[in-house]
Design an enzyme around this catalytic site. Structure first.
Site, PDB file in Angstrom:
ATOM      1  N   ASN A 168       0.848  -1.184   0.000  1.00 52.60           N
ATOM      2  CA  ASN A 168       0.000   0.000   0.000  1.00 52.60           C
ATOM      3  C   ASN A 168       0.885   1.235   0.000  1.00 52.60           C
ATOM      4  O   ASN A 168       1.951   1.263   0.624  1.00 52.60           O
ATOM      5  CB  ASN A 168      -0.905   0.044   1.235  1.00 52.60           C
ATOM      6  CG  ASN A 168      -1.772   1.302   1.260  1.00 52.60           C
ATOM      7  OD1 ASN A 168      -2.689   1.441   0.460  1.00 52.60           O
ATOM      8  ND2 ASN A 168      -1.476   2.226   2.163  1.00 52.60           N
ATOM      9  N   TYR A 172       0.143  10.177   4.157  1.00 57.05           N
ATOM     10  CA  TYR A 172      -0.176  10.439   5.547  1.00 57.05           C
ATOM     11  C   TYR A 172       0.868  11.403   6.102  1.00 57.05           C
ATOM     12  O   TYR A 172       2.064  11.103   6.095  1.00 57.05           O
ATOM     13  CB  TYR A 172      -0.158   9.142   6.364  1.00 57.05           C
ATOM     14  CG  TYR A 172      -0.835   7.966   5.679  1.00 57.05           C
ATOM     15  CD1 TYR A 172      -2.207   7.990   5.412  1.00 57.05           C
ATOM     16  CD2 TYR A 172      -0.111   6.836   5.292  1.00 57.05           C
ATOM     17  CE1 TYR A 172      -2.833   6.916   4.783  1.00 57.05           C
ATOM     18  CE2 TYR A 172      -0.726   5.767   4.671  1.00 57.05           C
ATOM     19  CZ  TYR A 172      -2.086   5.807   4.420  1.00 57.05           C
ATOM     20  OH  TYR A 172      -2.694   4.742   3.791  1.00 57.05           O
ATOM     21  N   ARG A 173       0.436  12.528   6.599  1.00 57.73           N
ATOM     22  CA  ARG A 173       1.367  13.556   7.043  1.00 57.73           C
ATOM     23  C   ARG A 173       2.259  13.036   8.180  1.00 57.73           C
ATOM     24  O   ARG A 173       1.864  12.151   8.950  1.00 57.73           O
ATOM     25  CB  ARG A 173       0.610  14.798   7.494  1.00 57.73           C
ATOM     26  CG  ARG A 173      -0.127  14.614   8.811  1.00 57.73           C
ATOM     27  CD  ARG A 173      -0.923  15.839   9.186  1.00 57.73           C
ATOM     28  NE  ARG A 173      -1.473  15.736  10.530  1.00 57.73           N
ATOM     29  CZ  ARG A 173      -2.745  15.971  10.833  1.00 57.73           C
ATOM     30  NH1 ARG A 173      -3.613  16.306   9.884  1.00 57.73           N
ATOM     31  NH2 ARG A 173      -3.158  15.870  12.084  1.00 57.73           N
ATOM     32  N   TRP A 186      -2.104   7.964  10.758  1.00 60.36           N
ATOM     33  CA  TRP A 186      -2.937   6.911  10.170  1.00 60.36           C
ATOM     34  C   TRP A 186      -4.342   6.952  10.756  1.00 60.36           C
ATOM     35  O   TRP A 186      -4.555   6.562  11.908  1.00 60.36           O
ATOM     36  CB  TRP A 186      -2.322   5.539  10.459  1.00 60.36           C
ATOM     37  CG  TRP A 186      -1.266   5.113   9.493  1.00 60.36           C
ATOM     38  CD1 TRP A 186      -1.167   5.454   8.184  1.00 60.36           C
ATOM     39  CD2 TRP A 186      -0.155   4.248   9.772  1.00 60.36           C
ATOM     40  NE1 TRP A 186      -0.065   4.853   7.614  1.00 60.36           N
ATOM     41  CE2 TRP A 186       0.571   4.108   8.571  1.00 60.36           C
ATOM     42  CE3 TRP A 186       0.299   3.581  10.911  1.00 60.36           C
ATOM     43  CZ2 TRP A 186       1.717   3.330   8.470  1.00 60.36           C
ATOM     44  CZ3 TRP A 186       1.431   2.808  10.816  1.00 60.36           C
ATOM     45  CH2 TRP A 186       2.132   2.673   9.605  1.00 60.36           C
ATOM     46  N   GLU A 233      -1.253   0.939  -5.513  1.00 63.68           N
ATOM     47  CA  GLU A 233      -1.210   2.285  -6.084  1.00 63.68           C
ATOM     48  C   GLU A 233      -0.147   2.417  -7.165  1.00 63.68           C
ATOM     49  O   GLU A 233      -0.283   3.249  -8.071  1.00 63.68           O
ATOM     50  CB  GLU A 233      -0.950   3.312  -4.981  1.00 63.68           C
ATOM     51  CG  GLU A 233      -2.131   3.587  -4.067  1.00 63.68           C
ATOM     52  CD  GLU A 233      -2.330   2.519  -3.005  1.00 63.68           C
ATOM     53  OE1 GLU A 233      -3.364   2.543  -2.323  1.00 63.68           O
ATOM     54  OE2 GLU A 233      -1.439   1.640  -2.862  1.00 63.68           O
ATOM     55  N   ASP A 282      -5.483  22.074   8.762  1.00 68.26           N
ATOM     56  CA  ASP A 282      -5.864  21.021   7.815  1.00 68.26           C
ATOM     57  C   ASP A 282      -6.668  21.533   6.628  1.00 68.26           C
ATOM     58  O   ASP A 282      -7.008  22.713   6.551  1.00 68.26           O
ATOM     59  CB  ASP A 282      -6.658  19.935   8.548  1.00 68.26           C
ATOM     60  CG  ASP A 282      -6.133  18.543   8.250  1.00 68.26           C
ATOM     61  OD1 ASP A 282      -5.882  18.251   7.060  1.00 68.26           O
ATOM     62  OD2 ASP A 282      -5.950  17.761   9.194  1.00 68.26           O
TER      63      ASP A 282
END
Length: 495
Positions: A168, A172-173, A186, A233, A282
């Site tokens: 995967n 994710y920051r 996550w 991906e 955000d």
């Protein structure tokens, strides 16, 4: 022809006059955010800051922050990519899409898009290997005043399912805590988190993770795409770019990363260690509040000799992520239609920050059809997080917000046409009474039928006689009046 790497795409932007190189000294602490935010809201170019904090590593930002640049990044318009994907899969029934997408390896037509491994000697990301990592060498952004620290905002986070080995890659920051530790943001709903929790249940203490920073645009985009679980991906990236993604093995963990990456962080997430992560300004336009998340330990850094550090910022729309989100809307619309063929068009408005609003037009064929579509959408992947879904008839231009509000106001009786449900919501929904769980609203803004209990006559739209319209069209220029403003639609987005 696929871009070789990130700098190949940057060179394309430079040739097209869509890149501004900035030599003036700037700070990674808030200043780059303010400059990039003003630039994107003014419709400005991509930015390459060459003198950040007095260092030699340039920062690239706003690379995807326009419809035109997003099209160049994908080397095709997103609508076309979506049509190609839907045609390739050719599902025979709605449920066939998910099954076939999960079995892409069986589709010989696209065998040449599967990732291929290259030797380390041919991987640009291996030019420099640092076994005593120090993240402070990079110009990592401190984005907004109330952020909890510096954040890596455009990371490609690679994990493998500890049972099946399926790969995967998600975005994710990473909240930087020290020279070799970061948070790992996550959400429960993400596949990376699924792998993490599975590893924890299996008793794996040090769960391997690799983070690539900077790759070619198709790879970066694919990390953000709402693909079904267990779909690689890197295969999707290969499909977009029409060429396999070259991968290379990491130095210290059993993972592969794009060989053309600018920077790679290798390490592990300790399944027993959690730490406060955030706050973070955000994409909702609000700060996401701090919460406990796993900790990523960086054990090795590999990179190019002259790396470029790509970043993005999020906040009040429109910002760069909005254009990435609109590309996703267009790419996945044809695939969504394979599940729900009655859908005509979809608009996830930029102001809705991806998960707050979905405006959908349908070819209504039976009583209750709109409510059926609402329920179906709430059962599909990331559409399940959509807080407000509004369904219109097929003749509504869902991209024209003026028409959307007009139809909505005129066609809806709140008691009859509004439905509520409870279920999972986006982790960033700060209005939900509980984390990850809240209510959602569906609205039927279609014309109501007698079979739906509407016993009155539904009034027709006011429309001019077509012959008169055609006659006025012919004499309009002679009248010396300004041309009517064309209603917006995806055709206006510069794809």
């Amino acid at each position: 022809m696929a871009y070789k790497d990130l700098r190949d795409f940057i060179e394309k932007l430079k040739k097209e006059g869509e890149l501004k190189e900035i030599e003036l000294p700037v700070s990674s602490y808030l200043e780059i955010t303010e400059i990039a935010d003003r630039a994107v809201k003014a419709g400005g170019p991509a930015l390459l800051f060459k003198n950040v904090d007095g260092g030699k590593i340039p920062v690239a930002i706003n690379l995807f922050a326009s419809y035109r640049r997003m099209k160049w990044a994908l080397e095709d318009d997103p609508d076309s990519i979506g049509r190609k994907a839907a045609k390739l899969l050719k599902p025979e029934k709605p449920s066939g899409f998910i099954d076939k997408l999960k079995k892409l390896v069986e589709l010989k037509k696209i065998a040449d898009i599967f990732p291929k491994e290259v030797p380390k000697s041919k991987a640009p990301c291996k030019e420099v290997v640092i076994k005593e990592p120090d993240l402070s060498i990079f110009p990592i952004l401190f984005c907004w005043p109330k952020d909890g620290g510096r954040f890596i905002t455009l990371p490609l986070v690679f994990t493998k399912d500890p049972e099946t080995g399926e790969r995967n890659c998600g975005m994710y920051r990473l909240h930087v805590y020290s020279k070799n530790t970061t948070g790992m943001h996550w959400h429960w709903h993400k596949v990376g988190a699924k792998h993490f929790w599975k590893a924890k249940r299996m008793g794996i203490k040090k769960f391997p993770v690799a983070v690539a920073i900077g790759s070619d645009p198709a790879v970066i985009y694919s990390a953000t795409a709402p693909l079904p679980e267990d779909v690689d991906e890197m295969v999707f990236a290969g499909f977009i770019r029409g060429k396999a993604v070259e991968m290379v093995k990491c130095e210290t963990v059993d993972l592969e990363v794009p060989a053309n990456a600018e920077i790679v962080l290798e390490g592990y997430v300790d399944t027993e260690e959690f730490r406060f992560e955030g706050p973070f300004g955000d994409h909702t336009g609000y700060y996401s509040l701090p919460d406990f998340y796993p900790v990523f330990h960086v054990t090795c850094i590999t990179m190019r000799r002259d790396p470029i550090y790509p970043a993005t910022i999020v906040g009040k729309p429109p910002m760069e992520d909005c254009y990435i989100g609109k590309a996703t809307e267009r790419i996945f619309l044809p695939l969504l239609k394979t599940q729900l063929p009655e859908i005509v068009d979809m608009n996830l408005p930029i102001e809705g920050v991806f998960h707050n609003f979905a405006f959908i037009s349908i070819d209504k064929r039976y009583p209750g059809h709109a409510k059926k579509v609402i329920s179906a959408l709430w059962g599909l992947g990331q559409m399940s997080f959509t807080k407000n879904i509004v369904i219109f008839d097929k003749d509504t231009n869902v991209h024209d917000i003026g028409e959307v509000i007009w139809r909505w106001g005129n066609n809806v009786d709140p008691k009859r046409d509004v439905i509520f449900t409870e279920g999972p919501v986006d982790a960033l929904d700060h209005t939900a009474p509980l984390p990850f769980y809240g209510s959602k609203m569906g609205i039927d803004a279609t014309r109501k039928w007698p079979e739906e209990g509407f016993t009155r006559d539904w009034p027709p739209d006011i429309e001019m006689d077509p012959k008169i319209k055609a006659k006025v069209d012919k004499i309009w220029d002679k009248l010396g009046l300004p041309s009517p403003v064309r209603k917006p639609g995806p055709w206006d987005w510069g794809w």
